[in-house]
Design an enzyme around this catalytic site. Sequence first.
Site, PDB file in Angstrom:
ATOM      1  N   HIS A  44       0.831  -1.186   0.000  1.00 36.89           N
ATOM      2  CA  HIS A  44       0.000   0.000   0.000  1.00 36.89           C
ATOM      3  C   HIS A  44       0.875   1.250   0.000  1.00 36.89           C
ATOM      4  O   HIS A  44       2.068   1.209   0.331  1.00 36.89           O
ATOM      5  CB  HIS A  44      -0.901   0.014   1.229  1.00 36.89           C
ATOM      6  CG  HIS A  44      -2.046  -0.945   1.132  1.00 36.89           C
ATOM      7  ND1 HIS A  44      -3.011  -1.055   2.106  1.00 36.89           N
ATOM      8  CD2 HIS A  44      -2.405  -1.838   0.166  1.00 36.89           C
ATOM      9  CE1 HIS A  44      -3.902  -1.970   1.761  1.00 36.89           C
ATOM     10  NE2 HIS A  44      -3.546  -2.459   0.591  1.00 36.89           N
ATOM     11  N   GLU A  46       0.907   3.858   1.954  1.00 38.96           N
ATOM     12  CA  GLU A  46       1.440   4.255   3.256  1.00 38.96           C
ATOM     13  C   GLU A  46       2.659   3.414   3.641  1.00 38.96           C
ATOM     14  O   GLU A  46       3.640   3.939   4.177  1.00 38.96           O
ATOM     15  CB  GLU A  46       0.368   4.120   4.342  1.00 38.96           C
ATOM     16  CG  GLU A  46      -0.849   5.003   4.120  1.00 38.96           C
ATOM     17  CD  GLU A  46      -1.971   4.285   3.397  1.00 38.96           C
ATOM     18  OE1 GLU A  46      -3.136   4.543   3.713  1.00 38.96           O
ATOM     19  OE2 GLU A  46      -1.671   3.454   2.492  1.00 38.96           O
ATOM     20  N   ALA A 159     -17.697   6.725 -45.585  1.00 39.08           N
ATOM     21  CA  ALA A 159     -18.847   5.905 -45.975  1.00 39.08           C
ATOM     22  C   ALA A 159     -18.444   4.470 -46.298  1.00 39.08           C
ATOM     23  O   ALA A 159     -19.222   3.533 -46.089  1.00 39.08           O
ATOM     24  CB  ALA A 159     -19.553   6.539 -47.169  1.00 39.08           C
ATOM     25  N   SER A 163     -11.148   4.439 -41.655  1.00 36.78           N
ATOM     26  CA  SER A 163     -11.073   5.282 -40.461  1.00 36.78           C
ATOM     27  C   SER A 163      -9.652   5.592 -40.015  1.00 36.78           C
ATOM     28  O   SER A 163      -9.469   6.217 -38.968  1.00 36.78           O
ATOM     29  CB  SER A 163     -11.827   4.609 -39.310  1.00 36.78           C
ATOM     30  OG  SER A 163     -11.239   3.353 -38.985  1.00 36.78           O
ATOM     31  N   TRP A 165      -6.257   7.613 -40.763  1.00 38.33           N
ATOM     32  CA  TRP A 165      -6.493   8.002 -39.365  1.00 38.33           C
ATOM     33  C   TRP A 165      -7.340   9.267 -39.368  1.00 38.33           C
ATOM     34  O   TRP A 165      -7.069  10.174 -40.136  1.00 38.33           O
ATOM     35  CB  TRP A 165      -5.190   8.230 -38.620  1.00 38.33           C
ATOM     36  CG  TRP A 165      -4.323   7.023 -38.543  1.00 38.33           C
ATOM     37  CD1 TRP A 165      -3.253   6.713 -39.309  1.00 38.33           C
ATOM     38  CD2 TRP A 165      -4.481   5.965 -37.612  1.00 38.33           C
ATOM     39  NE1 TRP A 165      -2.696   5.539 -38.907  1.00 38.33           N
ATOM     40  CE2 TRP A 165      -3.433   5.045 -37.869  1.00 38.33           C
ATOM     41  CE3 TRP A 165      -5.365   5.686 -36.585  1.00 38.33           C
ATOM     42  CZ2 TRP A 165      -3.257   3.875 -37.135  1.00 38.33           C
ATOM     43  CZ3 TRP A 165      -5.193   4.531 -35.864  1.00 38.33           C
ATOM     44  CH2 TRP A 165      -4.156   3.636 -36.129  1.00 38.33           C
ATOM     45  N   ARG A 179      -5.065   4.107 -22.626  1.00 39.97           N
ATOM     46  CA  ARG A 179      -5.088   2.640 -22.560  1.00 39.97           C
ATOM     47  C   ARG A 179      -4.268   2.120 -21.384  1.00 39.97           C
ATOM     48  O   ARG A 179      -4.661   1.178 -20.693  1.00 39.97           O
ATOM     49  CB  ARG A 179      -4.526   2.048 -23.865  1.00 39.97           C
ATOM     50  CG  ARG A 179      -5.464   2.087 -25.048  1.00 39.97           C
ATOM     51  CD  ARG A 179      -4.826   1.408 -26.254  1.00 39.97           C
ATOM     52  NE  ARG A 179      -5.736   1.332 -27.390  1.00 39.97           N
ATOM     53  CZ  ARG A 179      -5.456   0.744 -28.543  1.00 39.97           C
ATOM     54  NH1 ARG A 179      -4.251   0.182 -28.718  1.00 39.97           N
ATOM     55  NH2 ARG A 179      -6.344   0.719 -29.507  1.00 39.97           N
ATOM     56  N   THR A 191     -15.809  -4.203 -35.072  1.00 40.54           N
ATOM     57  CA  THR A 191     -14.443  -3.670 -35.029  1.00 40.54           C
ATOM     58  C   THR A 191     -13.421  -4.794 -35.056  1.00 40.54           C
ATOM     59  O   THR A 191     -12.390  -4.708 -35.730  1.00 40.54           O
ATOM     60  CB  THR A 191     -14.255  -2.816 -33.759  1.00 40.54           C
ATOM     61  OG1 THR A 191     -15.164  -1.705 -33.807  1.00 40.54           O
ATOM     62  CG2 THR A 191     -12.839  -2.298 -33.645  1.00 40.54           C
TER      63      THR A 191
END
Length: 318
Positions: A44, A46, A159, A163, A165, A179, A191
């Site tokens: 942790h 601390e 269309a 995509s 870029w 990411r 996708t």
Amino acid sequence: MGVALALAERGRGRTAPNPNVGCVIVREGRIVGRGWTQVGGRPHAEAMALTEAGTNAWGATAYVTLEPCAHQSLRGPACSELLIEAGVARVVAALEDPDARTAGQGFARLEAGGIAVTRGVRANEARRSMAGFLIRQALGRPHVTLKLATSLDGCIAMADGSSRWITGPQARAHAHLERSRHEAILVGRGTYDADAPRLDVRLPGLEARGPMCVLLSSTTEDLPGWTVIAAPQDIATLPRVDHILVEGGAAVASAFLAADLVDRLLLYRAPILIGGKHALRDIGLTDLTKAHGRWAIVDARQLGMDRLEVYERERNEA
């Protein structure tokens, strides 16, 4: 506390099921110990800060973004006990821990041990920093960020489906940084079939931070390297995932919005017009007045030629 909050960000997306906490120990105006929750949740923050401070922790003030834990674990002692044993004089905390095993008991133990406690310092920033842990505690699911990279006319592809870029290199680099701060990334079957995405982190020094790849699909086939879920609500079943990044496409984005599962929206907008495929489909909205008051902008910046806007879903649950 600002330093503690910055340190906490180092662990974001790497500490589940534990929260990403930051801690700074100050003695006589000088920082003597720094810590943040390590990969996998231990040590942790601390414990790490106290180890660095050593005997300088005696009489010092500890600034921590979350209430020090009160429960014992096979992986390590309770941080409230460590702070008492180290002789810390004061603890300044941003938030109370909602975990029932601590939930105020850490503060009570510190005060019983003679340590002065101050609560609520920069609490809103701490809530944003630990949103994954807090959403999991409150709603039983990961914190969801939806990423959309669009043209000015709200399109995510031409269309014909092209995509790459839409946005420039600076925006894409920022998306890879995002990411690295999530335990999992999710895309839809469309996708997956069209792009065969790797969903890795392609930034120098962060390559090892590649998240779990999750596919939203009705398929039952075994896809090596992928975890398949059938519905947006199934993200609650993903193990050790407190932050999930939804990257595409339009059907998946719309499904998560329709289910009201999106907590944060990353909108990358390129200064182009393409008249192609739009970012969203029907999200179940039947009354335009109900679209207002749901999203609050929390950040906006220029990334090269592109514009980034960050919005958070306004909720009362968490």
